[in-house]
Design an enzyme around this catalytic site. Sequence first.
Site, short mmCIF file in Angstrom:
data_model
loop_
_atom_site.label_atom_id
_atom_site.label_comp_id
_atom_site.label_asym_id
_atom_site.label_seq_id
_atom_site.Cartn_x
_atom_site.Cartn_y
_atom_site.Cartn_z
N THR A 20 -4.02 -0.83 -64.94
CA THR A 20 -3.22 0.02 -65.82
C THR A 20 -1.74 -0.24 -65.68
O THR A 20 -0.97 -0.09 -66.64
CB THR A 20 -3.54 1.50 -65.53
OG1 THR A 20 -4.89 1.75 -65.92
CG2 THR A 20 -2.64 2.45 -66.28
N TYR A 34 -6.26 3.65 -73.37
CA TYR A 34 -5.40 2.47 -73.51
C TYR A 34 -6.17 1.23 -73.04
O TYR A 34 -7.32 1.34 -72.59
CB TYR A 34 -4.13 2.66 -72.68
CG TYR A 34 -4.44 2.94 -71.24
CD1 TYR A 34 -4.67 1.90 -70.34
CD2 TYR A 34 -4.59 4.25 -70.78
CE1 TYR A 34 -5.02 2.15 -69.03
CE2 TYR A 34 -4.94 4.50 -69.46
CZ TYR A 34 -5.16 3.45 -68.60
OH TYR A 34 -5.53 3.70 -67.32
N SER A 67 -9.69 -3.35 -63.11
CA SER A 67 -10.24 -3.51 -61.76
C SER A 67 -11.69 -3.08 -61.62
O SER A 67 -12.30 -3.32 -60.58
CB SER A 67 -9.35 -2.82 -60.73
OG SER A 67 -9.59 -1.45 -60.67
N THR A 100 -6.18 0.81 -60.45
CA THR A 100 -6.39 1.83 -59.42
C THR A 100 -7.86 2.11 -59.13
O THR A 100 -8.18 2.69 -58.10
CB THR A 100 -5.70 3.15 -59.83
OG1 THR A 100 -6.29 3.63 -61.03
CG2 THR A 100 -4.21 2.98 -59.99
N ASP A 101 -8.75 1.71 -60.06
CA ASP A 101 -10.15 2.11 -59.88
C ASP A 101 -10.79 1.51 -58.62
O ASP A 101 -11.63 2.16 -57.99
CB ASP A 101 -10.98 1.71 -61.11
CG ASP A 101 -10.65 2.59 -62.31
OD1 ASP A 101 -9.98 3.62 -62.13
OD2 ASP A 101 -11.07 2.24 -63.43
N LYS A 173 -9.36 7.04 -54.11
CA LYS A 173 -8.98 7.62 -55.40
C LYS A 173 -9.68 8.97 -55.52
O LYS A 173 -10.90 9.07 -55.34
CB LYS A 173 -9.37 6.68 -56.54
CG LYS A 173 -8.78 7.12 -57.87
CD LYS A 173 -8.95 6.09 -58.97
CE LYS A 173 -8.18 6.50 -60.21
NZ LYS A 173 -8.27 5.53 -61.31
N GLU A 295 -28.86 12.43 -38.08
CA GLU A 295 -29.85 12.77 -39.12
C GLU A 295 -30.95 11.72 -39.25
O GLU A 295 -31.87 11.88 -40.06
CB GLU A 295 -29.14 12.95 -40.47
CG GLU A 295 -28.32 14.24 -40.54
CD GLU A 295 -29.18 15.50 -40.45
OE1 GLU A 295 -30.35 15.46 -40.90
OE2 GLU A 295 -28.68 16.50 -39.92
C1 SIN Z 1 -6.15 1.94 -63.54
O1 SIN Z 1 -5.56 0.93 -63.20
O2 SIN Z 1 -5.63 3.07 -63.32
C2 SIN Z 1 -7.48 1.97 -64.22
C3 SIN Z 1 -7.95 0.66 -64.70
C4 SIN Z 1 -8.16 -0.34 -63.60
O3 SIN Z 1 -8.52 0.04 -62.49
O4 SIN Z 1 -7.96 -1.53 -63.89
#
Ligand code: SIN
Length: 338
Positions: A20, A34, A67, A100-101, A173, A295
């Site tokens: 992103t 987007y 990602s 971020t994913d 995340k 467990e």
């Molecule tokens: C992001 O970057 O926030 C979402 C999309 C990605 O992980 O490429």
Amino acid sequence: MANARGPGLPNVMVLATGGTIAGSGASSTTVVGYTAATVGIETLLNAVPELKTVANVKGEQVFQIASENMNNDYWLKLAKRVNTLLAQDDVDGIVITHGTDTIEETSYFLNLVVKSKKPVVVVGAMRPSTAISADGPINLFNAVILAGSEEAVGKGVLVALNDQINAARDVTKNNTSTADTFRTPELGFLGYMQGNKPYFYRQSTRRHTADSEFDVSNLDVLPQVDIVYGYANMNRVAIDAFVAAGAKGIVHAGVGDGSLARPAVEPALDDARKKGVVILRSSRVGNGIVARNGEAKDDEHDFVVSDTLNPQKARILLMLALTKTTDTKDIQRMFFAY
Ligand code: SIN
């Protein structure tokens, strides 16, 4: 500003991989829906002319993906490039721009295979580059300062967004869409970026980077390790399918303290283990230690526990462990060390 190498501005290499932070939307108010990974490295750097005041910055597009499409091949390519660059005297630190994913997975992978104490900072953004109040430029600016700083040397791979510095091992995340999504729950983040400086208050006690035994320099593939998710009414279908597809390791994201459903799941994992598949008990809970012989009777079943690693990070350590050994005692040692 601080410089790991002496007087003058530090030399920081920015490796772009997509996400992103390199995304674009239909309008300035498009912050969901987007397209990620559309803007190239030069545009990213040109959007932050202030970078020139804090570092000598060069950029390189290593690949350009959203990602969720990250895979082992991309990781190996990225890690090799990072190690090549960090071996050079004219590189003081590296920033990786990333979606971020899966940022937490890539950063933990690098944390285990980078062969240098020089800073490596992985950065992303929650809003695309075209959005009002896009967070990419300030996150990139802070990441470059951090990667050029003396304070970040020897701290392992860092994830820096939203003015906070997190350790790759523990960050996760935490929210699908807010700008403050990255958290190190319970253990806490390492420090802040403020006033163009990093402030550290803690660091990870686990082995990483220059102190790691893992080496991917001669590897072209990683062993297949898959994750099965625990839930009420779980059956053995996914476990058997992964084994049939050639898994060398299975991470079980169990309920609670990594519990295994009986009679459906535990016998399936025993069957897999008898075929040589390494079974790793993790938890879907997100926090806490998975107790060995808690467990499940791990000694009897010859299973391994994940300590505090979440399933997606446990998968990474298990893949790397399997590049060195199939001995479950040795693999368990690694899970208590990294
Ligand atoms: C992001 O970057 O926030 C979402 C999309 C990605 O992980 O490429």
